[in-house]
Every structure is written in C-alpha cells, then in structure tokens.
Design a protein around this motif. Structure first.
Motif, PDB file in Angstrom:
ATOM      1  N   GLY A 131     -50.849 -69.412  78.421  1.00  0.00           N
ATOM      2  CA  GLY A 131     -50.413 -68.012  78.433  1.00  0.00           C
ATOM      3  C   GLY A 131     -50.937 -67.247  77.237  1.00  0.00           C
ATOM      4  O   GLY A 131     -51.351 -66.090  77.354  1.00  0.00           O
ATOM      5  N   VAL A 132     -50.922 -67.892  76.071  1.00  0.00           N
ATOM      6  CA  VAL A 132     -51.409 -67.238  74.847  1.00  0.00           C
ATOM      7  C   VAL A 132     -52.917 -67.024  74.914  1.00  0.00           C
ATOM      8  O   VAL A 132     -53.433 -66.025  74.408  1.00  0.00           O
ATOM      9  CB  VAL A 132     -51.011 -68.062  73.599  1.00  0.00           C
ATOM     10  CG1 VAL A 132     -51.709 -67.547  72.356  1.00  0.00           C
ATOM     11  CG2 VAL A 132     -49.507 -68.003  73.414  1.00  0.00           C
ATOM     12  N   LYS A 133     -53.628 -67.939  75.556  1.00  0.00           N
ATOM     13  CA  LYS A 133     -55.075 -67.756  75.717  1.00  0.00           C
ATOM     14  C   LYS A 133     -55.365 -66.520  76.553  1.00  0.00           C
ATOM     15  O   LYS A 133     -56.298 -65.763  76.259  1.00  0.00           O
ATOM     16  CB  LYS A 133     -55.701 -69.006  76.336  1.00  0.00           C
ATOM     17  CG  LYS A 133     -55.795 -70.182  75.374  1.00  0.00           C
ATOM     18  CD  LYS A 133     -56.378 -71.412  76.050  1.00  0.00           C
ATOM     19  CE  LYS A 133     -56.425 -72.598  75.098  1.00  0.00           C
ATOM     20  NZ  LYS A 133     -56.950 -73.820  75.749  1.00  0.00           N
ATOM     21  N   HIS A 134     -54.584 -66.292  77.609  1.00  0.00           N
ATOM     22  CA  HIS A 134     -54.757 -65.080  78.410  1.00  0.00           C
ATOM     23  C   HIS A 134     -54.520 -63.834  77.550  1.00  0.00           C
ATOM     24  O   HIS A 134     -55.305 -62.879  77.583  1.00  0.00           O
ATOM     25  CB  HIS A 134     -53.795 -65.064  79.600  1.00  0.00           C
ATOM     26  CG  HIS A 134     -54.049 -66.144  80.610  1.00  0.00           C
ATOM     27  ND1 HIS A 134     -55.289 -66.354  81.161  1.00  0.00           N
ATOM     28  CD2 HIS A 134     -53.219 -67.058  81.179  1.00  0.00           C
ATOM     29  CE1 HIS A 134     -55.224 -67.357  82.019  1.00  0.00           C
ATOM     30  NE2 HIS A 134     -53.982 -67.800  82.044  1.00  0.00           N
ATOM     31  N   LEU A 135     -53.443 -63.876  76.780  1.00  0.00           N
ATOM     32  CA  LEU A 135     -53.090 -62.727  75.939  1.00  0.00           C
ATOM     33  C   LEU A 135     -54.149 -62.486  74.858  1.00  0.00           C
ATOM     34  O   LEU A 135     -54.426 -61.335  74.491  1.00  0.00           O
ATOM     35  CB  LEU A 135     -51.724 -62.977  75.288  1.00  0.00           C
ATOM     36  CG  LEU A 135     -51.013 -61.785  74.668  1.00  0.00           C
ATOM     37  CD1 LEU A 135     -50.733 -60.709  75.716  1.00  0.00           C
ATOM     38  CD2 LEU A 135     -49.716 -62.239  74.016  1.00  0.00           C
ATOM     39  N   SER A 136     -54.750 -63.554  74.375  1.00  0.00           N
ATOM     40  CA  SER A 136     -55.771 -63.441  73.321  1.00  0.00           C
ATOM     41  C   SER A 136     -56.987 -62.649  73.786  1.00  0.00           C
ATOM     42  O   SER A 136     -57.662 -62.009  72.983  1.00  0.00           O
ATOM     43  CB  SER A 136     -56.193 -64.836  72.850  1.00  0.00           C
ATOM     44  OG  SER A 136     -55.102 -65.507  72.247  1.00  0.00           O
ATOM     45  N   SER A 137     -57.259 -62.693  75.092  1.00  0.00           N
ATOM     46  CA  SER A 137     -58.393 -61.928  75.619  1.00  0.00           C
ATOM     47  C   SER A 137     -58.173 -60.427  75.460  1.00  0.00           C
ATOM     48  O   SER A 137     -59.130 -59.651  75.441  1.00  0.00           O
ATOM     49  CB  SER A 137     -58.629 -62.278  77.092  1.00  0.00           C
ATOM     50  OG  SER A 137     -57.541 -61.859  77.898  1.00  0.00           O
ATOM     51  N   VAL A 138     -56.899 -60.015  75.352  1.00  0.00           N
ATOM     52  CA  VAL A 138     -56.583 -58.608  75.083  1.00  0.00           C
ATOM     53  C   VAL A 138     -56.761 -58.315  73.604  1.00  0.00           C
ATOM     54  O   VAL A 138     -57.369 -57.319  73.207  1.00  0.00           O
ATOM     55  CB  VAL A 138     -55.128 -58.268  75.483  1.00  0.00           C
ATOM     56  CG1 VAL A 138     -54.829 -56.804  75.210  1.00  0.00           C
ATOM     57  CG2 VAL A 138     -54.863 -58.610  76.928  1.00  0.00           C
ATOM     58  N   LEU A 139     -56.238 -59.202  72.765  1.00  0.00           N
ATOM     59  CA  LEU A 139     -56.229 -58.977  71.318  1.00  0.00           C
ATOM     60  C   LEU A 139     -57.624 -58.862  70.721  1.00  0.00           C
ATOM     61  O   LEU A 139     -57.829 -58.164  69.724  1.00  0.00           O
ATOM     62  CB  LEU A 139     -55.460 -60.110  70.617  1.00  0.00           C
ATOM     63  CG  LEU A 139     -53.993 -60.273  71.025  1.00  0.00           C
ATOM     64  CD1 LEU A 139     -53.398 -61.496  70.353  1.00  0.00           C
ATOM     65  CD2 LEU A 139     -53.187 -59.028  70.693  1.00  0.00           C
ATOM     66  N   GLU A 140     -58.596 -59.543  71.317  1.00  0.00           N
ATOM     67  CA  GLU A 140     -59.948 -59.502  70.763  1.00  0.00           C
ATOM     68  C   GLU A 140     -60.736 -58.266  71.207  1.00  0.00           C
ATOM     69  O   GLU A 140     -61.819 -57.996  70.701  1.00  0.00           O
ATOM     70  CB  GLU A 140     -60.717 -60.773  71.146  1.00  0.00           C
ATOM     71  CG  GLU A 140     -60.986 -60.929  72.624  1.00  0.00           C
ATOM     72  CD  GLU A 140     -61.522 -62.306  72.984  1.00  0.00           C
ATOM     73  OE1 GLU A 140     -61.585 -63.172  72.091  1.00  0.00           O
ATOM     74  OE2 GLU A 140     -61.884 -62.514  74.158  1.00  0.00           O
ATOM     75  N   ASP A 141     -60.171 -57.505  72.146  1.00  0.00           N
ATOM     76  CA  ASP A 141     -60.820 -56.282  72.608  1.00  0.00           C
ATOM     77  C   ASP A 141     -60.777 -55.241  71.483  1.00  0.00           C
ATOM     78  O   ASP A 141     -59.697 -54.916  70.982  1.00  0.00           O
ATOM     79  CB  ASP A 141     -60.090 -55.748  73.849  1.00  0.00           C
ATOM     80  CG  ASP A 141     -60.783 -54.570  74.501  1.00  0.00           C
ATOM     81  OD1 ASP A 141     -61.327 -53.715  73.781  1.00  0.00           O
ATOM     82  OD2 ASP A 141     -60.773 -54.495  75.749  1.00  0.00           O
ATOM     83  N   PRO A 142     -61.902 -54.684  71.068  1.00  0.00           N
ATOM     84  CA  PRO A 142     -61.908 -53.700  69.972  1.00  0.00           C
ATOM     85  C   PRO A 142     -61.082 -52.447  70.280  1.00  0.00           C
ATOM     86  O   PRO A 142     -60.715 -51.705  69.368  1.00  0.00           O
ATOM     87  CB  PRO A 142     -63.394 -53.362  69.783  1.00  0.00           C
ATOM     88  CG  PRO A 142     -64.067 -53.803  71.038  1.00  0.00           C
ATOM     89  CD  PRO A 142     -63.269 -54.953  71.559  1.00  0.00           C
ATOM     90  N   ASN A 143     -60.792 -52.210  71.561  1.00  0.00           N
ATOM     91  CA  ASN A 143     -59.968 -51.061  71.936  1.00  0.00           C
ATOM     92  C   ASN A 143     -58.468 -51.341  71.838  1.00  0.00           C
ATOM     93  O   ASN A 143     -57.656 -50.426  71.981  1.00  0.00           O
ATOM     94  CB  ASN A 143     -60.290 -50.620  73.371  1.00  0.00           C
ATOM     95  CG  ASN A 143     -61.698 -50.081  73.489  1.00  0.00           C
ATOM     96  OD1 ASN A 143     -62.112 -49.236  72.708  1.00  0.00           O
ATOM     97  ND2 ASN A 143     -62.454 -50.582  74.458  1.00  0.00           N
ATOM     98  N   CYS A 144     -58.128 -52.594  71.613  1.00  0.00           N
ATOM     99  CA  CYS A 144     -56.714 -52.972  71.475  1.00  0.00           C
ATOM    100  C   CYS A 144     -56.219 -52.572  70.095  1.00  0.00           C
ATOM    101  O   CYS A 144     -56.790 -52.967  69.083  1.00  0.00           O
ATOM    102  CB  CYS A 144     -56.548 -54.477  71.699  1.00  0.00           C
ATOM    103  SG  CYS A 144     -54.854 -55.057  71.425  1.00  0.00           S
ATOM    104  N   LYS A 145     -55.122 -51.800  70.065  1.00  0.00           N
ATOM    105  CA  LYS A 145     -54.563 -51.303  68.793  1.00  0.00           C
ATOM    106  C   LYS A 145     -53.160 -51.859  68.547  1.00  0.00           C
ATOM    107  O   LYS A 145     -52.362 -51.243  67.829  1.00  0.00           O
ATOM    108  CB  LYS A 145     -54.509 -49.773  68.812  1.00  0.00           C
ATOM    109  CG  LYS A 145     -55.829 -49.076  69.122  1.00  0.00           C
ATOM    110  CD  LYS A 145     -56.855 -49.260  68.028  1.00  0.00           C
ATOM    111  CE  LYS A 145     -58.065 -48.333  68.197  1.00  0.00           C
ATOM    112  NZ  LYS A 145     -58.825 -48.546  69.422  1.00  0.00           N
ATOM    113  N   LEU A 146     -52.858 -53.006  69.139  1.00  0.00           N
ATOM    114  CA  LEU A 146     -51.524 -53.597  69.001  1.00  0.00           C
ATOM    115  C   LEU A 146     -51.198 -53.851  67.530  1.00  0.00           C
ATOM    116  O   LEU A 146     -52.017 -54.400  66.791  1.00  0.00           O
ATOM    117  CB  LEU A 146     -51.455 -54.905  69.787  1.00  0.00           C
ATOM    118  CG  LEU A 146     -50.070 -55.442  70.118  1.00  0.00           C
ATOM    119  CD1 LEU A 146     -49.342 -54.518  71.089  1.00  0.00           C
ATOM    120  CD2 LEU A 146     -50.158 -56.843  70.705  1.00  0.00           C
TER     121      LEU A 146
END
Length: 274
Positions: A131-146
């Motif tokens: 599950g964390v691997k799936h979420l990590s694909s979002v975090l590495e996106d330069p457009n992600c501002k979390l």
C-alpha cells in the motif's frame, strides 16, 4: 454554511444519503465537513462521493475517520479525487478498514490530480509495504505538494520505508510532518529514512518514530543524517524504542549541536524496551 461538524453521531449510510442531497446542490458552498465515527459504510461513501462529484469545487476538508469505508468505499471516494475540479486539501481516513486495494485506488486518483492535497491522514489502516509503495508513486510526483502524512499503525516494514524515503528524496521540499509510529521500521527502515533527512532540500519539521523497533544501529544512522542536515527538523519522537547508552549519548550531543538549537528529541533520555 462553510463548516459542518457532525462527528460521533449514528448517521449511518441512510443519514449520509440525506446529507448528500445538500452537497450536490450547486448553491452549497460548504468547505469543511466532519463525519468522523458516524457508522458510515460503503453505500454512504458512494452517496457522498457522487454528491461531491456534482459540486466538487468548494469542499476543502473532509474528515471521515473511524468509519467502515473498506476498499470499496475508498474507491468511490477516489472517483471524486481524480476530478480536476476537486480542490480538496485535507482528507482524514484513519481507521477506515482500508487495505492494499484501497491504497492503490487512492494513489491512482491522487496521481491524476496531485497539486491540491496538503494533509492526508491514513493511520490505522492495513496499508502494508504494498500500500505504501502505491502511495509513494504520488509522493515522488513533482506536482505533489503534500505537507502532512499520517501512516501510524499501518503494518509498514523495511520495504515500505524504503519506498517512502525514495519517493520523498525525489520530491523533498514540501513535506513538513511525517507520522509513522507503531510500524515495523527496524534499523534497516530507519536507515532508508535517514538518507532523506541528510538531503539539504529536505524540509521535514516533525518526525514521529515511536514504537518502531529501532535499536542503536538505527539511532546511529539517524544521528549521522541529522548532523549532516540539522537545521530543518524541530520535533523528533523516539519513545518506545530500544535506545541503548551509546545512542543516548549520540542524540544528546546532537541536541546540543549549535545548528540543532531548535530540535527537540522526545525519548532521548529513556530506554523503553518493546
């Protein structure tokens, strides 16, 4: 009406369906909705997501923790998140019985529309490393501002910590708060995380690693990383790990480092065995 707090009531799916008729009204400008611990299941999540898809541009904060979403409920909600008109900034889904499939759906939706979300609370779900691997694909996106991510008690092990650290190294400048207590990081997991902390672009201010099965080896890696880049971190929580005398000494020196004058290390003067 801009904020509606209804947490701790027995809304159930039927109650949420009634509320959804309001949310889909184009004249509704509600920005914050709190329905934590309201006995909402999949059907309630379906109704809520459908209503907000009809009127997606106003809602900024959605608190749904403590309900029985399951993977199916989160998939309905994900259809809202991927809508380019959705401007949601805070989403709370802690203890919602979400597994790997739910995390996959959530990650896929956020990859489609990553730029608005600032706070994501997912503690107490069964993410696991996958599950964390799936979420990590979002975090590495330069457009992600979390900026805030809560993954406490999510059954994350070394591989999950590796994926998380790798993703944040790719996009390190936005994350400010990382809550990871109660996971099985171990020394190996903390070493991966340490590679993020030593990055000068890392702006993390709060890191919670309470009860993460860390011993002296992990603490040495952590201390070494923070000596390399001590200026950003403000709060480090380490209680409930196997902190030996040598690690205590290292962390004590780190707290006294001139560049670490703002850093507070909680648990550095105690040894609580798991």
């Amino acid at each position: 009406m801009r904020e509606l707090q209804l947490s701790g009531n027995k809304a159930g799916d039927s109650g949420v369906k009634h509320l959804s008729s309001l949310l889909e009204d184009p004249n509704c400008k509600l920005e914050k909705l709190n329905l934590q611990n309201c006995s909402i299941g999949e059907e309630g999540f379906r109704a809520l997501a459908s209503a907000l898809r009809s009127n997606p541009s106003h809602m900024r904060e959605l608190q749904l923790g403590g309900n029985i979403a399951g993977d199916s409920g989160v998939k309905h909600l994900s259809s809202l998140l991927e809508d380019p008109n959705c401007k949601l900034e805070k989403l709370h889904l802690y203890y919602c019985s979400i597994g790997e499939e739910g995390f996959r759906a959530l990650a896929s939706a956020l990859r489609s529309n990553p730029s608005h979300m600032r706070e994501l609370q997912l503690s107490g779900n069964k993410a696991g490393d996958s599950g964390v691997k799936h979420l990590s694909s979002v975090l590495e996106d330069p457009n992600c501002k979390l900026e805030k991510l809560h993954l406490d008690n999510c059954s994350i092990g070394e591989e999950g910590f590796r994926a998380l650290a790798s993703a944040l190294r790719s996009n390190p400048s936005h994350m400010r708060e990382l809550q990871l207590w109660g996971n099985k990081a171990g020394d190996s997991g903390v070493k991966h995380l340490s590679s993020l902390l030593e990055d000068p672009n890392c702006k993390l201010e709060t890191l919670n690693l309470i009860y993460c099965s860390i011993t002296d080896e992990g603490f040495r890696a952590l201390a070494s990383a923070l000596r390399s880049n001590p200026s950003a971190l403000r709060e480090l929580y380490l209680n409930g790990n196997q902190l030996g005398p040598s690690a205590q000494q290292l962390l004590s020196k780190l707290e006294k480092h001139p560049n670490s004058k703002h850093l507070q290390i909680h648990g550095s003067n105690e040894s609580i065995l798991l």
